[in-house]
Design a protein around this motif. Structure first.
Motif, PDB file in Angstrom:
ATOM      1  N   ARG A  89       0.942  -1.179  -0.008  1.00  0.00           N
ATOM      2  CA  ARG A  89      -0.068   0.090   0.019  1.00  0.00           C
ATOM      3  C   ARG A  89       0.862   1.325   0.077  1.00  0.00           C
ATOM      4  O   ARG A  89       0.313   2.414   0.395  1.00  0.00           O
ATOM      5  N   SER A  90       2.135   1.317  -0.315  1.00  0.00           N
ATOM      6  CA  SER A  90       2.672   2.332  -0.461  1.00  0.00           C
ATOM      7  C   SER A  90       2.724   2.978  -1.854  1.00  0.00           C
ATOM      8  O   SER A  90       3.217   4.318  -1.729  1.00  0.00           O
ATOM      9  N   ALA A  91       2.060   2.409  -2.818  1.00  0.00           N
ATOM     10  CA  ALA A  91       1.891   3.026  -4.205  1.00  0.00           C
ATOM     11  C   ALA A  91       0.933   3.906  -3.825  1.00  0.00           C
ATOM     12  O   ALA A  91      -0.082   3.702  -2.780  1.00  0.00           O
ATOM     13  N   HIS A  92       0.616   5.071  -4.650  1.00  0.00           N
ATOM     14  CA  HIS A  92      -0.446   5.916  -4.660  1.00  0.00           C
ATOM     15  C   HIS A  92      -1.535   5.867  -5.673  1.00  0.00           C
ATOM     16  O   HIS A  92      -0.916   5.586  -6.717  1.00  0.00           O
ATOM     17  N   LYS A  93      -2.784   5.683  -5.641  1.00  0.00           N
ATOM     18  CA  LYS A  93      -3.718   5.348  -6.611  1.00  0.00           C
ATOM     19  C   LYS A  93      -4.901   6.301  -6.446  1.00  0.00           C
ATOM     20  O   LYS A  93      -5.273   6.392  -5.187  1.00  0.00           O
ATOM     21  N   GLN A 109     -13.935   7.694   5.065  1.00  0.00           N
ATOM     22  CA  GLN A 109     -13.253   6.464   4.681  1.00  0.00           C
ATOM     23  C   GLN A 109     -14.362   5.271   5.039  1.00  0.00           C
ATOM     24  O   GLN A 109     -14.709   5.483   6.050  1.00  0.00           O
ATOM     25  N   VAL A 110     -14.150   4.474   4.098  1.00  0.00           N
ATOM     26  CA  VAL A 110     -14.949   3.471   4.333  1.00  0.00           C
ATOM     27  C   VAL A 110     -14.211   2.015   4.626  1.00  0.00           C
ATOM     28  O   VAL A 110     -13.431   1.737   3.657  1.00  0.00           O
ATOM     29  N   ASP A 111     -14.318   1.452   5.682  1.00  0.00           N
ATOM     30  CA  ASP A 111     -13.420   0.363   6.163  1.00  0.00           C
ATOM     31  C   ASP A 111     -14.217  -0.844   6.341  1.00  0.00           C
ATOM     32  O   ASP A 111     -14.710  -0.978   7.617  1.00  0.00           O
ATOM     33  N   CYS A 138     -11.058  -4.384   3.638  1.00  0.00           N
ATOM     34  CA  CYS A 138     -11.261  -3.255   2.514  1.00  0.00           C
ATOM     35  C   CYS A 138     -11.391  -1.876   2.802  1.00  0.00           C
ATOM     36  O   CYS A 138     -12.122  -1.732   3.921  1.00  0.00           O
ATOM     37  N   CYS A 139     -10.482  -1.064   2.347  1.00  0.00           N
ATOM     38  CA  CYS A 139     -10.815   0.436   2.879  1.00  0.00           C
ATOM     39  C   CYS A 139     -10.445   1.081   1.641  1.00  0.00           C
ATOM     40  O   CYS A 139      -9.747   0.982   0.606  1.00  0.00           O
ATOM     41  N   THR A 140     -11.512   2.142   1.530  1.00  0.00           N
ATOM     42  CA  THR A 140     -11.436   3.076   0.581  1.00  0.00           C
ATOM     43  C   THR A 140     -11.812   4.654   1.080  1.00  0.00           C
ATOM     44  O   THR A 140     -12.815   4.786   1.920  1.00  0.00           O
ATOM     45  N   GLY A 141     -10.859   5.565   0.780  1.00  0.00           N
ATOM     46  CA  GLY A 141     -11.391   6.956   1.142  1.00  0.00           C
ATOM     47  C   GLY A 141     -12.058   7.664  -0.201  1.00  0.00           C
ATOM     48  O   GLY A 141     -11.801   7.198  -1.394  1.00  0.00           O
ATOM     49  N   PHE A 161     -10.026   6.885  -3.314  1.00  0.00           N
ATOM     50  CA  PHE A 161      -8.579   6.352  -2.974  1.00  0.00           C
ATOM     51  C   PHE A 161      -8.594   4.890  -2.429  1.00  0.00           C
ATOM     52  O   PHE A 161      -8.881   4.926  -1.169  1.00  0.00           O
ATOM     53  N   PRO A 162      -8.264   4.024  -3.140  1.00  0.00           N
ATOM     54  CA  PRO A 162      -8.490   2.660  -2.678  1.00  0.00           C
ATOM     55  C   PRO A 162      -7.036   2.381  -1.736  1.00  0.00           C
ATOM     56  O   PRO A 162      -6.098   2.342  -2.666  1.00  0.00           O
ATOM     57  N   LEU A 163      -7.265   1.885  -0.671  1.00  0.00           N
ATOM     58  CA  LEU A 163      -6.151   1.602   0.052  1.00  0.00           C
ATOM     59  C   LEU A 163      -5.769   0.208   0.191  1.00  0.00           C
ATOM     60  O   LEU A 163      -4.809  -0.279   0.435  1.00  0.00           O
TER      61      LEU A 163
END
Length: 255
Positions: A89-93, A109-111, A138-141, A161-163
């Motif tokens: 998760r160090s890449a940025h998408k 944020q949805v976790d 699963c986590c998405t900002g 922002f998919p984490l």
């Protein structure tokens, strides 16, 4: 929409290539269908490198109806390094979406874990995911970029922002918070449009309800580290989604 194998090369090195994939181009061959794919186009483009021992690994896969940036490694070393950044998760998408309704929040944020809907009950669509306590983490900002109206209906332009990297996680999380993607044939409905398309019985009435021929999701930014340098690529909203947004009355816009 008819798929053709047209994509734009955004950046390239001896170890990787970044391209902009249009919708509805599939990334890989699927279900035995003979059709254009991004992988096939890349193999043709990079034939000389593959003949010299290169091996392609598509690292950021997109659904056929999602447009935007795709990162491909050209050799196993690059695949391990870049794939490891994505796994850690160090890449940025970043993705851009157009959704139904006006969220009451500007950022959240949805976790919530997700799993295949068929594992939790009956589902006519094998690919469909749903929020469920037995699912995988699963986590998405989300951030609202703009709220607007079109033909009397409310919509929002969203940055996602998919984490994590779960299948359909943005789409499933948006459905969970009550703001599914415009044009999504699986989420936000019972999936009638997806089944109709799969069975080649998509009618003008179903298409009109969708409002767009494909889901309004676009991979707009990607960042990784490579050989000590921070790399970032961006890809603007494609014309079909830009037209949907720009041909509206703007209600609220954020920076």
């Amino acid at each position: 929409m008819r798929a053709v194998c047209e994509f734009e090369v955004i950046d390239e090195s001896p170890d990787w290539i970044v391209v902009s994939k249009p919708a509805p181009l599939a990334v890989h061959p699927a279900n035995g269908k003979v059709e254009p794919t991004l992988l096939g186009g890349l193999e043709a483009l990079l034939a000389a490198e593959l003949a010299g021992g290169g091996r392609l690994s598509i690292l950021t896969r997109l659904d056929r109806e999602t447009s935007g940036l795709v990162l491909i490694a050209k050799n196993p070393e690059a695949a391990r390094e870049l794939g490891g950044q994505l796994a850690r998760r160090s890449a940025h998408k970043e993705y851009e979406a157009i959704v139904h309704g006006w969220p009451e929040w500007d950022e959240r944020q949805v976790d919530e874990p997700i799993l295949r809907a068929g594992e939790a009950g009956e589902s006519a669509i094998w690919l469909r995911q749903r929020v469920h306590p037995d699912g995988r983490a699963c986590c998405t900002g989300f951030k609202v970029a703009a709220r607007f109206s079109r033909e009397g209906a409310a919509f929002a332009r969203m940055i996602c922002f998919p984490l994590t990297g779960r299948t359909h996680q943005i789409r499933a999380h948006l459905e969970h918070v009550g703001h599914p993607l415009v044009g999504d044939k699986i989420y936000g409905t019972a999936g009638e449009a997806y089944l109709a398309q799969f069975e080649d019985r998509l009618t003008p009435e179903i298409e009109a309800r969708l409002m767009l021929p494909r889901q309004a999701l676009h991979a707009r930014a990607l960042g990784v580290e490579w050989r000590g340098a921070e790399l970032r690529w961006e890809c603007p909203l494609p014309p079909d989604l830009a037209r949907f947004f720009e041909g509206t009355d703007l209600a609220q816009k954020h920076g």
